[in-house]
Scaffold this active site. Structure first.
Site, PDB file in Angstrom:
ATOM      1  N   ARG A  95      -0.397   8.349   9.608  1.00  0.00           N
ATOM      2  CA  ARG A  95      -0.283   6.895   9.765  1.00  0.00           C
ATOM      3  C   ARG A  95       0.103   6.213   8.456  1.00  0.00           C
ATOM      4  O   ARG A  95      -0.478   6.472   7.415  1.00  0.00           O
ATOM      5  CB  ARG A  95      -1.627   6.328  10.245  1.00  0.00           C
ATOM      6  CG  ARG A  95      -1.689   4.814  10.323  1.00  0.00           C
ATOM      7  CD  ARG A  95      -3.030   4.381  10.880  1.00  0.00           C
ATOM      8  NE  ARG A  95      -4.123   4.683   9.977  1.00  0.00           N
ATOM      9  CZ  ARG A  95      -4.627   3.826   9.079  1.00  0.00           C
ATOM     10  NH1 ARG A  95      -4.090   2.631   8.940  1.00  0.00           N
ATOM     11  NH2 ARG A  95      -5.656   4.175   8.321  1.00  0.00           N
ATOM     12  N   HIS A 133     -10.667   9.622   7.581  1.00  0.00           N
ATOM     13  CA  HIS A 133     -10.456   8.183   7.738  1.00  0.00           C
ATOM     14  C   HIS A 133      -9.891   7.784   9.099  1.00  0.00           C
ATOM     15  O   HIS A 133     -10.255   6.755   9.636  1.00  0.00           O
ATOM     16  CB  HIS A 133      -9.507   7.704   6.635  1.00  0.00           C
ATOM     17  CG  HIS A 133      -9.341   6.221   6.561  1.00  0.00           C
ATOM     18  ND1 HIS A 133     -10.403   5.355   6.399  1.00  0.00           N
ATOM     19  CD2 HIS A 133      -8.222   5.442   6.622  1.00  0.00           C
ATOM     20  CE1 HIS A 133      -9.945   4.115   6.353  1.00  0.00           C
ATOM     21  NE2 HIS A 133      -8.638   4.134   6.502  1.00  0.00           N
ATOM     22  N   GLU A 187       0.842  -1.192   0.000  1.00  0.00           N
ATOM     23  CA  GLU A 187       0.000   0.000   0.000  1.00  0.00           C
ATOM     24  C   GLU A 187       0.876   1.240   0.000  1.00  0.00           C
ATOM     25  O   GLU A 187       2.107   1.151   0.106  1.00  0.00           O
ATOM     26  CB  GLU A 187      -0.944  -0.016   1.210  1.00  0.00           C
ATOM     27  CG  GLU A 187      -1.885  -1.221   1.212  1.00  0.00           C
ATOM     28  CD  GLU A 187      -2.856  -1.220   2.385  1.00  0.00           C
ATOM     29  OE1 GLU A 187      -2.836  -0.265   3.167  1.00  0.00           O
ATOM     30  OE2 GLU A 187      -3.636  -2.171   2.499  1.00  0.00           O
ATOM     31  N   ARG A 244      -0.524   8.776   2.388  1.00  0.00           N
ATOM     32  CA  ARG A 244      -1.914   9.235   2.269  1.00  0.00           C
ATOM     33  C   ARG A 244      -2.067  10.749   2.351  1.00  0.00           C
ATOM     34  O   ARG A 244      -2.902  11.327   1.652  1.00  0.00           O
ATOM     35  CB  ARG A 244      -2.765   8.572   3.362  1.00  0.00           C
ATOM     36  CG  ARG A 244      -3.015   7.111   3.096  1.00  0.00           C
ATOM     37  CD  ARG A 244      -3.787   6.478   4.228  1.00  0.00           C
ATOM     38  NE  ARG A 244      -4.079   5.085   3.913  1.00  0.00           N
ATOM     39  CZ  ARG A 244      -4.664   4.234   4.744  1.00  0.00           C
ATOM     40  NH1 ARG A 244      -5.028   4.654   5.950  1.00  0.00           N
ATOM     41  NH2 ARG A 244      -4.906   2.983   4.386  1.00  0.00           N
ATOM     42  N   HIS A 288      -8.514   9.690   3.908  1.00  0.00           N
ATOM     43  CA  HIS A 288      -8.214   8.662   2.916  1.00  0.00           C
ATOM     44  C   HIS A 288      -8.410   9.269   1.535  1.00  0.00           C
ATOM     45  O   HIS A 288      -9.452   9.869   1.267  1.00  0.00           O
ATOM     46  CB  HIS A 288      -9.118   7.440   3.096  1.00  0.00           C
ATOM     47  CG  HIS A 288      -8.574   6.215   2.432  1.00  0.00           C
ATOM     48  ND1 HIS A 288      -8.535   6.087   1.062  1.00  0.00           N
ATOM     49  CD2 HIS A 288      -8.031   5.079   2.941  1.00  0.00           C
ATOM     50  CE1 HIS A 288      -7.990   4.913   0.759  1.00  0.00           C
ATOM     51  NE2 HIS A 288      -7.667   4.296   1.888  1.00  0.00           N
TER      52      HIS A 288
END
Length: 521
Positions: A387, A352, A116, A291, A244
């Site tokens: 994160r 998110h 990811e 992100r 997100h």
């Protein structure tokens, strides 16, 4: 009055794994889990991507996972915490497997590892695109088979019990405070129960419902952060809100349906409203940037073009492999007439995750004695300002494990005072005007989305602060004089967490990760 050795508030991966370990380690102890909805209704259930861990050490290493986490955290991570979590990850994942979690495997029987945004290697263990739901299934099954665990659904924690109630005195924020349990609303019987406990574990998840557009379920109302703040626990880093980048753009759907980070990890391409690629302008990693960078890039493209969404292009990917890995995403898109073989998926950012929260140390101890916390409700130092994808489920596992390890040495010394007062609701009247709660809840979400979103400014934050103060006063009057309901208590917590995010944003003087102010550019 209800007495238990362990009171666990929340039923996601952090709360359930702690309950299981506590019940196993302290076989004569009683463990009570309370959750305000169904057993599995929590943020964990909606986690699509998976859990990150260094599984294949022939190509990956703890050093690489650590470095990826530090880069994503943008200089705010606690490096010692990051190293501790990363090194603990394989053992914690093996425990999940031993508890019955079914992660996807390749044709040769090895675990299938995904990648990811922000990861330099394939290290995400997953179960199709419903990893969180699979973990919940396995953990709940284990909990239900444990003899010394009581699981109470539709029980909503209102406030933590501290010296404020026991000694009937106001506590100053710098005083040493002890937690003795919590007051809990039995939603079906509409009565408030007093739970006294030797140890309380706060595992209430996030606060996505303070925003209009979020991937979080409706139960994510910041309850744990707000309760801990009222009990004078230390809070930090709540200004770092992760949006997100790729929630499905489908006006009217709530919460927003998540198009997993792993889709970009498989090679999906972001295109603007007119079909042109744009990520190269923002980061050399393009679609695999962290992100915060991707979300700001999309936000900037939307503002430049005045269009409501960008697109995720999966048309060049192997459809058979895509459908196997992402069956729910494929089905969801098809239900809206989007065929990923030939159609782009419309996406836009959505709130998110909150990277800060209740301060805990490596042992999951908060600043309140006998109060532990784990999961998204916390600020551990792992995430820093942003994160790294799929580190959150891991965080809950590691810190819940560490809490039980710490309690091995001290649990037998903890006592519960005999004078814990029961809940007093004398003088309240039944509140019939639910429209007031609904209106104020919507106003909180609008304030936060307009003024405390992906891009902030001093003027926007001042406007948010002024409006939230009015809402706080209105809610306090309602709360002090009305019969309690879940809706009323959730509104109280939403206003508190919104206020904290705004205040911490005002105090932040540099742009990092999930915090970005136009005035600091």
């Amino acid at each position: 009055m209800h007495t238990t050795d362990f009171l666990v508030i929340g039923s996601g991966i952090a709360g359930l794994s702690f309950a299981l370990k506590a019940a196993t380690e302290f076989k004569d102890a009683t463990v009570t889990i309370i959750t305000k909805n169904e057993k599995n209704e929590c943020n964990t259930k909606y986690a699509q991507g998976g859990i990150s861990t260094v599984w294949d050490k022939t190509v990956d290493s703890f050093e690489q996972h650590t470095q990826d986490t530090l880069i994503a955290g943008d200089g705010i991570c606690d490096e010692k915490v990051v190293k501790m979590v990363v090194k603990s990850a394989p053992d914690r994942l093996q425990e999940l497997i031993d508890w019955g979690t079914q992660f996807d495997k390749t044709s040769n029987g090895e675990y299938s590892l995904g990648r990811e945004g922000g990861h330099s290697q394939d290290r995400i263990l997953h179960h199709k695109d419903i990893t969180g739901a699979e973990i919940e299934r396995a953990l709940i099954e284990q909990v239900e088979n444990a003899e010394n665990i009581t699981f109470l659904t539709y029980h909503y924690a209102i406030d933590l019990i501290t010296e404020h109630q026991v000694k009937k005195k106001q506590i100053k924020r710098k005083e040493k405070v002890t937690c003795f349990g919590a007051y809990v609303l039995d939603e079906k019987k509409n009565i408030v129960k007093t739970f006294s406990a030797k140890v309380t574990m706060l595992a209430t998840g996030g606060n996505g419902q303070v925003y209009n557009t979020t991937t979080n379920p409706v139960v994510a109302t910041g309850d744990g952060i707000a309760m801990a703040y009222r009990a004078k626990a230390e809070i930090s880093d709540v200004e770092f809100i992760q949006f997100h980048p790729t929630a499905l753009y489908n006006p009217g759907e709530y919460p927003a349906f998540l198009i997993s980070e792993a889709v970009r990890g498989e090679g999906a391409i972001l295109r603007d409203y007119y079909g042109e690629r744009f990520m190269k302008k923002y980061d050399d990693r393009e679609e695999l940037a962290s992100r915060d960078i991707v979300a700001r890039a999309i936000d900037n493209e939307l503002k430049k073009s005045g269009t409501p969404n960008v697109y995720l292009d999966c048309t060049h990917l192997d459809y058979k492999a895509f459908k196997k890995h992402f069956p729910n995403i494929t089905e969801k898109c098809m239900s809206l007439g989007i065929d990923v073989r030939k159609d782009y998926i419309p996406v836009s950012p959505a709130q998110h995750y909150i990277c800060g929260g209740v301060n805990v140390n490596k042992k999951a101890k908060t600043s309140l004695k006998n109060l532990y916390a784990s999961g998204e409700v916390t600020r551990t130092g792992l995430h820093g300002a942003n994160r790294l994808a799929s580190n959150s489920l891991l965080e809950g596992l590691v810190f819940s494990h560490n809490a039980v390890e710490n309690l091995k040495k001290r649990f037998h010394k903890i006592t519960i005072p005999q004078n814990v007062p029961v809940w007093n609701d004398s003088g309240v009247v039944k509140n019939m005007e639910k429209i007031l709660i609904t209106h104020d809840r919507n106003e909180v979400k609008t304030i936060m989305s307009n003024y405390v979103g992906i891009v902030r400014s001093n003027e926007r934050l001042l406007r948010a602060e002024k409006r939230l103060k009015v809402l706080y006063e209105d809610n306090k009057r309602l709360y002090d004089h009305s019969e309690l309901s879940t809706d009323l208590c959730e509104l109280r917590n939403l206003i508190t967490t919104a206020y904290l995010i705004t205040q911490f944003s005002k105090n932040r003087k540099e742009n990092r990760g999930g915090f970005y102010s136009a005035d600091l550019v």
